[in-house]
Design a protein around this motif. Sequence first.
Motif, mmCIF file in Angstrom:
data_model
loop_
_atom_site.group_PDB
_atom_site.id
_atom_site.type_symbol
_atom_site.label_atom_id
_atom_site.label_comp_id
_atom_site.label_asym_id
_atom_site.label_seq_id
_atom_site.Cartn_x
_atom_site.Cartn_y
_atom_site.Cartn_z
ATOM 1 N N GLU A 1 0.835 -1.088 0.025
ATOM 2 C CA GLU A 1 0.128 0.093 0.027
ATOM 3 C C GLU A 1 1.006 1.154 0.011
ATOM 4 N N GLU A 2 2.089 1.127 0.589
ATOM 5 C CA GLU A 2 2.735 2.504 0.624
ATOM 6 C C GLU A 2 3.628 2.860 -0.411
ATOM 7 N N ASN A 3 4.616 1.975 -1.100
ATOM 8 C CA ASN A 3 5.418 2.192 -2.104
ATOM 9 C C ASN A 3 5.049 1.603 -3.530
ATOM 10 N N LEU A 4 4.160 0.499 -3.597
ATOM 11 C CA LEU A 4 3.896 0.123 -4.799
ATOM 12 C C LEU A 4 2.314 -0.421 -4.771
ATOM 13 N N PRO A 5 1.667 0.638 -4.796
ATOM 14 C CA PRO A 5 -0.029 0.135 -4.905
ATOM 15 C C PRO A 5 -0.354 -0.562 -6.097
ATOM 16 N N LEU A 6 -1.193 -1.486 -5.977
ATOM 17 C CA LEU A 6 -1.689 -2.182 -7.110
ATOM 18 C C LEU A 6 -2.080 -1.051 -8.267
ATOM 19 N N HIS A 7 -1.818 -1.400 -9.444
ATOM 20 C CA HIS A 7 -1.850 -0.779 -10.815
ATOM 21 C C HIS A 7 -1.607 0.736 -10.892
ATOM 22 N N SER A 8 -0.649 0.941 -9.928
ATOM 23 C CA SER A 8 -0.130 2.492 -9.783
ATOM 24 C C SER A 8 0.926 2.521 -11.113
ATOM 25 N N PRO A 9 1.470 3.457 -11.459
ATOM 26 C CA PRO A 9 2.429 3.574 -12.257
ATOM 27 C C PRO A 9 4.034 3.075 -11.583
ATOM 28 N N GLN A 10 3.965 3.169 -10.016
ATOM 29 C CA GLN A 10 5.222 2.476 -9.357
ATOM 30 C C GLN A 10 5.141 0.903 -9.601
ATOM 31 N N TRP A 11 4.235 0.591 -9.642
ATOM 32 C CA TRP A 11 3.855 -0.899 -9.580
ATOM 33 C C TRP A 11 4.027 -1.511 -10.857
ATOM 34 N N GLU A 12 3.891 -1.007 -12.054
ATOM 35 C CA GLU A 12 4.173 -1.413 -13.254
ATOM 36 C C GLU A 12 5.583 -1.943 -13.628
ATOM 37 N N TYR A 13 5.691 -2.966 -14.308
ATOM 38 C CA TYR A 13 6.940 -3.427 -14.718
ATOM 39 C C TYR A 13 7.655 -2.093 -15.691
ATOM 40 N N VAL A 14 8.969 -2.381 -15.593
ATOM 41 C CA VAL A 14 9.646 -1.204 -16.509
ATOM 42 C C VAL A 14 9.296 -1.554 -18.036
ATOM 43 N N ALA A 15 9.116 -0.379 -18.617
ATOM 44 C CA ALA A 15 8.743 -0.603 -20.240
ATOM 45 C C ALA A 15 9.826 -1.181 -21.019
ATOM 46 N N GLU A 16 10.873 -1.668 -20.479
ATOM 47 C CA GLU A 16 12.008 -2.216 -21.356
ATOM 48 C C GLU A 16 11.831 -3.591 -21.501
ATOM 49 N N LEU A 17 10.786 -4.277 -20.431
ATOM 50 C CA LEU A 17 10.645 -5.751 -20.343
ATOM 51 C C LEU A 17 9.284 -5.987 -20.502
ATOM 52 N N PRO A 18 8.709 -5.956 -21.588
ATOM 53 C CA PRO A 18 7.636 -6.323 -21.913
ATOM 54 C C PRO A 18 7.167 -8.062 -21.683
ATOM 55 N N GLN A 19 5.934 -8.272 -21.114
ATOM 56 C CA GLN A 19 5.784 -9.573 -20.851
ATOM 57 C C GLN A 19 4.998 -10.235 -22.201
ATOM 58 N N ALA A 20 5.211 -11.537 -22.425
ATOM 59 C CA ALA A 20 4.683 -12.155 -23.555
ATOM 60 C C ALA A 20 3.334 -12.805 -23.096
ATOM 61 N N ASP A 21 2.415 -12.879 -24.064
ATOM 62 C CA ASP A 21 1.116 -13.434 -23.735
ATOM 63 C C ASP A 21 1.561 -15.016 -23.241
ATOM 64 N N GLY A 22 0.713 -15.393 -22.322
ATOM 65 C CA GLY A 22 0.841 -16.682 -21.684
ATOM 66 C C GLY A 22 1.929 -17.100 -20.617
ATOM 67 N N GLU A 23 2.661 -15.660 -20.324
ATOM 68 C CA GLU A 23 3.836 -16.077 -19.620
ATOM 69 C C GLU A 23 3.069 -15.528 -18.100
ATOM 70 N N PRO A 24 3.329 -16.385 -17.136
ATOM 71 C CA PRO A 24 2.867 -16.418 -15.908
ATOM 72 C C PRO A 24 3.300 -15.301 -15.248
ATOM 73 N N VAL A 25 2.302 -14.401 -14.539
ATOM 74 C CA VAL A 25 2.757 -13.231 -13.515
ATOM 75 C C VAL A 25 2.322 -13.724 -12.046
ATOM 76 N N VAL A 26 3.291 -13.744 -11.249
ATOM 77 C CA VAL A 26 2.964 -13.987 -9.760
ATOM 78 C C VAL A 26 2.808 -12.857 -9.256
ATOM 79 N N HIS A 27 1.614 -12.494 -8.534
ATOM 80 C CA HIS A 27 1.655 -11.286 -7.571
ATOM 81 C C HIS A 27 1.861 -11.621 -6.022
ATOM 82 N N LYS A 28 2.744 -10.880 -5.578
ATOM 83 C CA LYS A 28 3.266 -11.192 -4.177
ATOM 84 C C LYS A 28 3.221 -9.934 -3.067
ATOM 85 N N LYS A 29 3.225 -10.150 -2.024
ATOM 86 C CA LYS A 29 3.119 -9.149 -0.896
ATOM 87 C C LYS A 29 4.326 -9.287 0.158
ATOM 88 N N TYR A 30 5.049 -10.423 0.166
ATOM 89 C CA TYR A 30 6.057 -10.701 0.944
ATOM 90 C C TYR A 30 7.416 -10.902 0.133
#
Length: 186
Positions: free
Chosen positions: A57-86
């Motif tokens: 909640e403090e530094n990387l709120p969900l869907h905020s610009p800070q939370w997004e992956y850097v533009a230089e590393l686009p994810q491909a369709d079908g590659e899993p994304v694991v969301h974590k809080k720890y």
Amino acid sequence: MTTLSDRPGTALLVIDVQRGVLEDAFNRDAVIANIAALVERARFEQVPVVWVQHSDEENLPLHSPQWEYVAELPQADGEPVVHKKYGDAFEATDLEERLAERRVGRLVVTGASSDACIRSTIHGAFTRGYDVTLVSDAHTTGDLSKWGAPSPELVVAHTNLYWDYTSAPGRTAGTAPTAGVSFAAG
């Protein structure tokens, strides 16, 4: 040599390479370029690429610009994304299930931050039975020296040093530079 049965595969794990995490990271552009090269090679060799994305909640709120992956590393369709809080990407996530369904017993680890989520995840993977290769020039951290931490380049160097000397029965740990990474088992 993983202790996980019937798990001969390797996966590339890309941890928390998010805008807010890499804003002022040590050697940022070179680390991202190395990760991008590994992602491209993994895709070419049909090695699973698994993305890990932290939120708080403090530094990387969900869907905020800070939370997004850097533009230089686009994810491909079908590659899993694991969301974590720890810090440890295995804690309270579906990472283990994503790796099991792909029969992965070896991880090649990249990302940020060396002294937090990288360390937590490589130790978490190792204690769970995975072989773990940390890519020595594809992880980074920010400067926490004003709070008493060593400089970022020393944090990265120390993480590489001690991971090269980590051992346990039936598993392997170690580092490799980007150019020396092999996705082949063993």
